[in-house]
Write an enzyme that holds these catalytic residues in place. Structure first.
Site, PDB file in Angstrom:
ATOM      1  CD  GLN A 338      -2.835   1.388   0.289  1.00  0.00           C
ATOM      2  OE1 GLN A 338      -3.242   0.398  -0.309  1.00  0.00           O
ATOM      3  NE2 GLN A 338      -3.272   2.609   0.025  1.00  0.00           N
ATOM      4  CD  GLU A 339       2.434   3.675   3.867  1.00  0.00           C
ATOM      5  OE1 GLU A 339       2.933   4.661   3.315  1.00  0.00           O
ATOM      6  OE2 GLU A 339       1.514   3.759   4.712  1.00  0.00           O
TER       7      GLU A 339
END
Length: 438
Positions: A338-339
């Site tokens: 996600q990051e």
């Protein structure tokens, strides 16, 4: 992206010592040892037994004299009978390897392996990387051959170092530096041509020493992969002149989009509006302070100039680190995906660095959590920092959802204000990724 945000590899046991008891010794060894006993007893005159009983006793005594006491048999195999250790030329790094463990496995010293591969004690190795265990044989040098004097070039590939290139071509590092006008601190980039042989280089730029002095200057906009020495060579000027004209040092960091003055060259000056920083100053509608964005651009430039693991390798590093630290690997991979999408070169305008997108202040917190200084530019330390924060948030939050929210919004803000709408979307995304990695 968190607003509050390597691992040492466990040493591998050395090879066990080879040992043997008397039961494992070959029969031929025992017999040879028996033969090796002093023959002093043979010098005694033999007597003829008078009775059958006396004959039996004499035979038993003779048999007893030929038995080797157990204490006289060595506990370890003689060195001549131990299996020879075969050391291959290279070792391919697998998950969990360390340089010291590799050296110990092949009976080598760690210092020798580090020196042979031009590594330091804090160098990072990756699965799939090839570690040299034997020095390459020096190439045969024939006297007065055309090949020995011809100028040869080598095209730099990703992960190359000047020391490694010199070693591969059987020349000294100092020679490579001299032939290319480089220093040990010079940065090289994929695609760059490096001279690896003496002689006159082919298709070199004409000498400019005799050219009349030119007072006009031109500008050049730096592109990805550029170095100051490469720019100087491309424009036929001295590196010292470029450094002086731009008030730079050999250790200065340059960025794509940055404009340099090229002394002695005349051309149209490019407008300042064409300069594009590596990292923008705003994200999701928020503009970050200039000092933060400047630091982010410096970190981005450093990561761009450094070798980093592939996305697949970085995913494995995150999963392995999570297992060692007692965190669900699927959850850790969900955060990393996600990051940054497992991209160690990712840097945000907030100066969130690397795969786990950890800002420097959170990196200090993570260092305190694990008890050692973490370098967020190091892929292993970056994974350790992010996972240490995740572990601490899980331990101190009311539930996993709040722990996930704390990584994005900050734990204090979540506890005081609750989850913002974008935080709720972030939590939902992490939980969905976690299912995919489970």
């Amino acid at each position: 992206m968190t607003t509050t945000r390597s691992t040492k590899q466990p040493p591998r046991p050395g090879l066990p010592l080879i040992a043997a008891t008397t039961a494992t010794l070959p029969a031929v060894m025992l017999s040879s040892l028996a033969v090796a006993q002093p023959a002093a007893a043979e010098a005694r005159p033999k007597t003829v037994p008078a009775t059958l009983a006396a004959a039996i006793e004499a035979q038993a005594a003779a048999a007893k004299a030929g038995i080797i006491p157990a204490a006289a048999v060595p506990a370890a195999l003689p060195s001549g009978l131990q299996p020879a250790r075969v050391t291959p030329a290279t070792h391919t790094v697998v998950r969990g390897d360390t340089v010291s463990a590799i050296a110990g496995r092949y009976g080598l010293s760690t210092a020798a392996v580090l020196k042979l591969n031009h590594l330091k004690t804090n160098s990072v190795i990756y699965p799939g990387q090839r570690i040299k265990l034997k020095a390459a044989a020096a190439p045969a040098r024939t006297a007065a051959t055309s090949a020995s004097t011809a100028a040869r070039t080598y095209t730099v590939k990703s992960g190359d170092t000047l020391g490694g290139i010199a070693n591969r071509h059987g020349v000294r590092l100092s020679q490579v530096l001299s032939w290319n006008g480089l220093k040990v601190t010079s940065i090289i980039y994929p695609g760059q041509k490096i001279r690896v042989g003496a002689g006159t280089a082919v298709a070199t730029a004409p000498a400019r020493a005799a050219a009349p002095a030119v007072t006009r200057s031109a500008s050049y906009v730096i592109k990805s992969g550029d170095t100051l020495s490469g720019i100087a060579a491309r424009h036929g000027v001295k590196l010292a002149d470029i450094l002086s004209a731009n008030r730079l040092k050999v250790t200065s960091t340059i960025f794509p989009g940055q404009k340099l003055v090229i002394p002695g060259k005349a051309s149209a000056v490019q407008p300042a509006s064409s300069v594009t920083p590596l990292v923008p100053s705003s994200f999701l509608g928020y503009t970050y302070p200039a000092a933060v964005v400047s630091s982010a651009n410096k970190n981005k430039a450093l990561l761009n100039a450094s070798p980093v693991p592939s996305l697949a390798q970085m995913q494995s590093i995150v999963a392995d680190t999570a297992r060692r630290m007692g965190v669900d690997p699927a959850l850790a991979q969900a955060f990393a995906y996600q990051e940054s999408g497992f991209n160690q070169r990712a840097v945000s305008p907030a100066n969130a660095i690397g795969t786990m997108q950890v800002i420097p202040s959170s990196g200090e917190w993570a260092s305190d959590l694990v008890g050692r200084k973490l370098n967020l530019l190091d892929p292993y330390d970056n994974a350790t920092a992010g996972i240490a924060i995740i572990r601490q948030l899980i331990r101190t939050s009311r539930n996993v959802d709040y722990a996930i929210a704390g990584y994005y919004q900050a734990q204090y803000s979540v506890n005081k204000h609750g989850m913002y709408s974008d935080t709720k979307q972030y939590v939902a995304a992490i939980k969905a990724h976690r299912k995919n990695f489970s």
